[in-house]
Enzyme design. Structure first.
Site, PDB file in Angstrom:
ATOM      1  CG  HIS A   1      -0.435   0.188   2.517  1.00 23.49           C
ATOM      2  ND1 HIS A   1      -0.287  -0.839   3.421  1.00 23.49           N
ATOM      3  CD2 HIS A   1       0.008   1.299   3.160  1.00 23.49           C
ATOM      4  CE1 HIS A   1       0.209  -0.370   4.547  1.00 23.49           C
ATOM      5  NE2 HIS A   1       0.398   0.924   4.414  1.00 23.49           N
TER       6      HIS A   1
ATOM      7  CG  ASP B   1       0.051  -4.137   2.999  1.00 22.33           C
ATOM      8  OD1 ASP B   1       0.360  -3.646   1.908  1.00 22.33           O
ATOM      9  OD2 ASP B   1      -0.255  -3.463   4.001  1.00 22.33           O
TER      10      ASP B   1
ATOM     11  CB  SER C   1       3.155   1.960   5.903  1.00 24.70           C
ATOM     12  OG  SER C   1       1.925   1.607   6.447  1.00 24.70           O
TER      13      SER C   1
END
Length: 411
Positions: free
Chosen positions: A118, A160, A239
């Site tokens: 992402h 992910d 992230s």
């Protein structure tokens, strides 16, 4: 499915995305709007490398000793952690329409850098069924402020995981060593390094709060069943950054926070590095990741459920539904009957009880997912040991490939 709490609890990525990220990017020097500049955006180079394993740097060894020393971890590992800026928008424009900032870490001297999908794709932007698209251009910034262009090698929306590559001749790389997430235990100390809110090379520490945590995915319709939970502060921009163990080995990729405010509140999640390594090796080899699929939905059988519904064993994964035409259906796996309820838990009794896959015990519904997706590949045969009533049966199932959207919640 159990009812949720009255308070609204949001699961958010630890990435600062889209226009909000662009504001932070400008404030931190990622994007300078004071002086007009022309940025030529070109497509990523076609093709994928021939190698299928990352040759980890011989110098990237575990730190000596058994004490948890965050300062030492930071000194030895921060140089291998990077900030990633992903631009989304039309090619060839002076500036992309959207930008997002996250973190990543160098895993080989060849230039491979792991992050979240992402961070470098549109995955996780609302519609989990939509096809993810890579950023139009990606920059990697190192600890000393130097930036280089990177290309997106590929991504895995199910776990992910994103993989980018820089030209090793553009910068002297400092890879970090990868650990073994299967050995992670609750209570062990961890350190996270990343770029929360654009503040690069930031360190936070905590402990592992839980392992094999099943959480909703940000980027697909399937749950992540093996996430590492931590109380180490993880915020927007973390992230894709690494979670280190006490010896400076990466055991996870920081990915999500569970929060009522949108900021860190002591519940963060990381993708285990063993899963990320599996994805990375497939991406390097072929540019895509394939997951095996059985085609059933299961419910963890507890002692009380087993007693109430008359199962001969108080442990395993009770088959609730079987997807029509799936590998499980073709192999003759039997689903449960009409839905009942016990202690507030919906349950379909009467179906097969999966107690082992390839000889490994199955104790929970998540164990089925782990056995199928983490150890096997499409086209391989899984040997299921099941209880059908009181009879123990062995069934061989030729696994299919996981569809983008789970039909009838089949695993």
């Amino acid at each position: 499915m159990r009812p949720g709490p009255l308070a609204v609890v949001a699961v958010v990525c630890a990435l600062l995305g889209a226009s909000g990220a662009l504001v932070i990017a400008k404030a931190t020097g990622w994007v300078d709007d004071s002086t007009p500049q022309t940025v030529v955006l070109t497509a990523a180079a076609p093709g994928t490398p021939a190698a299928n394993r990352v040759d980890e740097n011989a110098d990237a060894k575990p730190l000596a000793g058994n004490d948890f020393d965050p300062a030492q971890i930071y000194r030895e590992r921060a140089a291998g952690v990077v900030t990633i800026l992903a631009l989304f928008g039309p090619q060839g424009s002076a500036a992309a329409s959207d930008a997002a900032q996250g973190s990543g870490f160098v895993v080989s001297e060849d230039g491979y850098i792991l992050t979240n999908s992402h961070v470098v794709t549109t995955a996780g932007e609302g519609d989990a069924t939509a096809t993810a698209e890579a950023a139009s251009t990606v920059f990697v910034e190192f600890r000393d402020g130097d930036r280089v262009r990177a290309r997106v090698v590929g991504w895995d929306i199910y776990d992910d995981v994103g993989l980018v590559k820089v030209d090793p001749s553009d910068y002297a790389l400092t890879p970090v060593p990868l650990g073994d997430s299967a050995r992670v235990v609750v209570g062990e100390p961890v350190a996270a390094i990343g770029s929360p809110f654009g503040n690069d090379s930031s360190l936070s520490v905590g402990v592992v709060s839980a392992t094999e945590r099943s959480i909703a995915s940000l980027t697909s319709s399937y749950d992540l069943v093996d996430a590492i939970q931590t109380d180490a502060p993880i915020n927007r921009g973390n992230s894709g950054g690494p979670m280190f163990d006490a010896r400076g080995r990466v055991i996870g990729i920081n990915s999500q926070i569970r929060s009522e405010s949108g900021n860190a509140e002591g519940v963060g999640f990381a993708v285990p590095i063993n899963s990320a390594r599996r994805s990375m090796e497939q991406l390097i080899k072929s540019g895509r990741v394939r997951y095996a699929w059985l085609g059933v939905s299961t419910q963890t059988l507890t002692a009380k459920l087993a007693e109430h519904f008359g199962y001969p064993k108080a442990e395993g994964a009770a088959v609730q539904m079987v997807v029509d035409g799936s590998p499980a259906a073709r192999a003759g796996i039997q689903a449960g009957g009409s839905e009942k309820e016990f202690t507030g838990i919906p349950f379909r009794p009467g179906g097969d009880l999966i107690v082992a896959i390839d000889g490994a015990a199955v104790r929970t519904a998540e164990d089925v997912v782990r056995a199928v997706t983490e150890r096997l590949f499409p086209g391989e045969t899984a040997h299921l040991t099941i209880l059908r009533g009181t009879k123990r049966i062995g069934i061989d199932v030729v696994l299919g490939e996981r569809p983008a959207t789970p039909p009838s919640s089949g695993r």
